[in-house]
Design a protein around this motif. Structure first.
Motif, short mmCIF file in Angstrom:
data_model
loop_
_atom_site.label_atom_id
_atom_site.label_comp_id
_atom_site.label_asym_id
_atom_site.label_seq_id
_atom_site.Cartn_x
_atom_site.Cartn_y
_atom_site.Cartn_z
N PHE A 38 0.82 -1.21 0.00
CA PHE A 38 0.00 0.00 0.00
C PHE A 38 0.86 1.26 0.00
N VAL B 125 2.03 1.68 -3.59
CA VAL B 125 0.92 2.12 -4.45
C VAL B 125 0.66 3.60 -4.24
N ASP B 126 0.67 4.03 -2.98
CA ASP B 126 0.40 5.44 -2.68
C ASP B 126 1.55 6.34 -3.12
N LEU C 115 -1.05 -10.23 -2.93
CA LEU C 115 -1.95 -9.43 -3.77
C LEU C 115 -3.28 -10.15 -3.95
N LYS D 190 -6.81 -8.69 -2.84
CA LYS D 190 -7.87 -8.60 -3.85
C LYS D 190 -9.12 -9.32 -3.37
N ILE E 274 -7.78 -4.18 -2.97
CA ILE E 274 -7.06 -3.72 -4.16
C ILE E 274 -7.69 -4.30 -5.40
N GLU E 275 -7.32 -3.72 -6.52
CA GLU E 275 -7.67 -4.24 -7.83
C GLU E 275 -6.36 -4.50 -8.56
N VAL E 276 -6.30 -5.62 -9.24
CA VAL E 276 -5.08 -5.99 -9.95
C VAL E 276 -5.43 -6.21 -11.41
N THR F 25 -1.32 -2.47 -10.02
CA THR F 25 -2.14 -2.63 -8.81
C THR F 25 -2.69 -1.28 -8.40
N PHE F 26 -3.96 -1.27 -8.00
CA PHE F 26 -4.64 -0.04 -7.60
C PHE F 26 -5.46 -0.29 -6.35
N PRO F 27 -5.61 0.68 -5.47
CA PRO F 27 -6.49 0.48 -4.32
C PRO F 27 -7.94 0.41 -4.79
N ILE G 229 -7.05 4.97 -0.11
CA ILE G 229 -6.17 4.36 0.88
C ILE G 229 -6.48 4.89 2.28
#
Length: 92
Positions: free
Chosen positions: A14, A17-18, A46, A50, A55-57, A64-66, A70
């Motif tokens: 995370f 990602v951020d 992951l 998910k 998250i989305e992968v 990868t995206f939240p 967040i």
């Protein structure tokens, strides 16, 4: 309470990602190199994140995206997603 490395890796995911999400694709290879672990371990975590809806992968090299902001994801959400109790049940 003792935490496994899965939890710390998930928090690192995370953070990456951020921090890097706008400038880089956050892939399992990117994350694995930043943590110095095998990408298979990252993919397993992951998958757990998910499955918990955190998250989305995107398949392949999509990244990868939240799944939600967040700021709305708590440490406890992450803990529940990755820390399994013996017997395969998650703590609720």
């Amino acid at each position: 309470m003792q935490l496994s490395s899965r939890f710390t890796i998930a928090i690192h995911i995370f953070a990456c990602v951020d921090t890097f999400g706008e400038d880089h694709k956050i892939t399992s290879d990117f994350l694995a190199s930043s943590i110095n672990v095998n990408p298979v371990i990252i993919r397993k975590i992951l998958s757990q994140l998910k499955g918990a809806g955190l998250i989305e992968v995107a398949r392949g090299t999509g990244g990868t995206f939240p799944a939600r902001p967040i700021s709305e994801i708590t440490f406890y959400d992450v803990y529940l997603a990755v820390e399994l109790l013996e017997g395969g049940f998650t703590l609720i």
